[in-house]
Design an enzyme around this catalytic site. Structure first.
Site, PDB file in Angstrom:
ATOM      1  N   MET A  26       0.844  -1.194   0.000  1.00 28.37           N
ATOM      2  CA  MET A  26       0.000   0.000   0.000  1.00 28.37           C
ATOM      3  C   MET A  26       0.880   1.245   0.000  1.00 28.37           C
ATOM      4  SD  MET A  26      -3.457  -0.902   2.053  1.00 28.37           S
ATOM      5  CE  MET A  26      -2.855  -0.624   3.697  1.00 28.37           C
ATOM      6  N   HIS A  30       8.989   1.089   3.300  1.00 29.25           N
ATOM      7  CA  HIS A  30      10.011   1.123   4.350  1.00 29.25           C
ATOM      8  C   HIS A  30      10.952  -0.058   4.150  1.00 29.25           C
ATOM      9  CE1 HIS A  30       7.581  -2.025   6.130  1.00 29.25           C
ATOM     10  NE2 HIS A  30       6.545  -1.211   6.198  1.00 29.25           N
ATOM     11  N   HIS A  33       9.481  -3.417   3.226  1.00 27.85           N
ATOM     12  CA  HIS A  33       9.128  -3.552   1.802  1.00 27.85           C
ATOM     13  C   HIS A  33      10.389  -3.771   0.957  1.00 27.85           C
ATOM     14  CE1 HIS A  33       5.563  -0.993   3.126  1.00 27.85           C
ATOM     15  NE2 HIS A  33       4.997  -2.077   2.628  1.00 27.85           N
ATOM     16  N   LYS A 146       5.362 -10.147   9.475  1.00 22.77           N
ATOM     17  CA  LYS A 146       4.677  -9.369  10.517  1.00 22.77           C
ATOM     18  C   LYS A 146       3.166  -9.553  10.400  1.00 22.77           C
ATOM     19  CE  LYS A 146       4.158  -4.888   9.976  1.00 22.77           C
ATOM     20  NZ  LYS A 146       2.706  -4.661   9.868  1.00 22.77           N
ATOM     21  N   ASP A 147       2.682  -9.612   9.152  1.00 18.35           N
ATOM     22  CA  ASP A 147       1.245  -9.758   8.913  1.00 18.35           C
ATOM     23  C   ASP A 147       0.899 -11.243   8.821  1.00 18.35           C
ATOM     24  OD1 ASP A 147       0.763  -6.895   8.685  1.00 18.35           O
ATOM     25  OD2 ASP A 147       1.931  -7.031   6.850  1.00 18.35           O
TER      26      ASP A 147
HETATM   27  O1  PAF Z   1       0.004  -5.704   3.459  1.00 16.58           O
HETATM   28  C1  PAF Z   1      -0.468  -4.776   2.763  1.00 16.58           C
HETATM   29  O2  PAF Z   1       0.169  -3.751   2.551  1.00 16.58           O
HETATM   30  C2  PAF Z   1      -1.856  -4.918   2.167  1.00 16.58           C
HETATM   31  O3  PAF Z   1      -2.722  -5.550   3.041  1.00 16.58           O
HETATM   32  C3  PAF Z   1      -1.865  -5.598   0.791  1.00 16.58           C
HETATM   33  C4  PAF Z   1      -1.397  -7.038   0.871  1.00 16.58           C
HETATM   34  C5  PAF Z   1      -0.986  -4.820  -0.174  1.00 16.58           C
HETATM   35  C6  PAF Z   1      -3.277  -5.607   0.219  1.00 16.58           C
HETATM   36  O4  PAF Z   1      -3.793  -4.320   0.075  1.00 16.58           O
END
Ligand code: PAF
Length: 283
Positions: A26, A30, A33, A146-147
């Site tokens: 999104m 950082h 990513h 983390k997610d």
């Molecule tokens: O983890 C994220 O940034 C968001 O949930 C994703 C996977 C890009 C979906 O919008």
């Protein structure tokens, strides 16, 4: 690095490309990513980073409007991390008929942990990721550890809907005090940011207890709660669940790997973090 804003152009490129690795984001990129992009670039083929703040995954009282955005800076970061393409569509390109659209519902796995306070979140995530898979056509897609619940949900969707996409879980990148990198860390004051380091210290304390042989679920959770609360942080949850399906586990853990996960609000930020216990996937 090429910047693509339309689905038609992305599809055309997809048809011309042999193998694609996708890093869905999104934006407000950082170090976490950057690590995802580097992992994707390492696979070879074309590395596509999508940047799209997805309205479908935000509840009515959440931070969609104030979510940090900086496309110009993101393009520099994505390029230096090894991206070949940034796919950055507008909301009207992704949802031309508005956000009351077909949605992917996965059931109980989306209603536990974060799903309890964010009931529509994971259906919004699954829907946009499914759309990105169709548009970009990746062989592999990269998501941050983390997610953890997001990774579990997407793996379930890929399995249930037979997407031919390998879901790669990339270890969490942390700031110097252990705080997991997140775009939402920018909501924290300096004092809150320092205090937020307690979250990971508490998780690693439980990890140590587990390594020493502690298998009582309540004792491991208590160890986390004690440390978190001593930093004046009230957690939203601290829970242990099976690491892949997020099912409840027994009062005494067996040797199967589990996820120890938490969420907490500090100031204006809602933060999440986790560790895996009993697996060499643990960080
Ligand atoms: O983890 C994220 O940034 C968001 O949930 C994703 C996977 C890009 C979906 O919008």
């Amino acid at each position: 690095m090429r910047i693509i804003e339309t689905i038609a152009e992305m599809r055309k490129l997809r048809r011309e490309s042999r193998r694609i690795s996708l890093v869905p984001t999104m934006g407000f990129l950082h170090q976490g990513h950057q690590r995802l992009i580097a992992a994707a670039a390492n696979r070879g083929g074309l590395t596509v980073v999508s940047i799209f703040v997805n309205p479908l995954q935000f509840g009515p009282d959440e931070d969609y409007d104030r979510y940090p955005r900086d496309l110009a800076r993101d393009l520099v970061t994505a390029r230096s991390a090894g991206a070949d393409v940034v796919f950055a569509p507008a909301v009207s390109e992704m949802y031309p008929a508005g956000v009351s659209t077909t949605r992917i519902e996965l059931g109980p796995i989306t209603q536990v942990l974060c799903g309890r306070t964010r009931p529509i979140h994971f259906s919004g995530v699954a829907t946009v990721v499914a759309k990105l898979f169709h548009i970009v056509g990746p062989s592999f897609a990269f998501f941050g550890a983390k997610d953890a619940q997001q990774v579990a949900v997407i793996r379930r969707m890929v399995r249930d809907l037979n997407f031919d996409v390998g879901v790669v879980r990339v270890p969490t990148v942390r700031e110097a005090n252990g705080l997991a990198c997140s775009s939402r860390n920018r909501y924290l004051t300096d004092e809150e940011r320092e205090r937020a380091g307690t979250l990971f210290r508490a998780l690693t304390a439980a990890e140590r207890l587990y390594a020493e042989g502690e298998r009582r679920q309540a004792a491991l959770i208590d160890a986390v709660l004690t440390m978190v609360e001593s930093a004046a942080i009230t957690p939203e949850y601290v829970e242990i669940r099976s690491w892949d399906c997020l099912d409840p586990v027994g009062a005494t853990l067996d040797e199967r790997p589990v996820l120890l996960a938490l969420a907490a609000r500090i100031g204006r930020a809602r933060l999440i973090d986790n560790v895996l216990l009993g697996t060499d996937l643990a960080e």
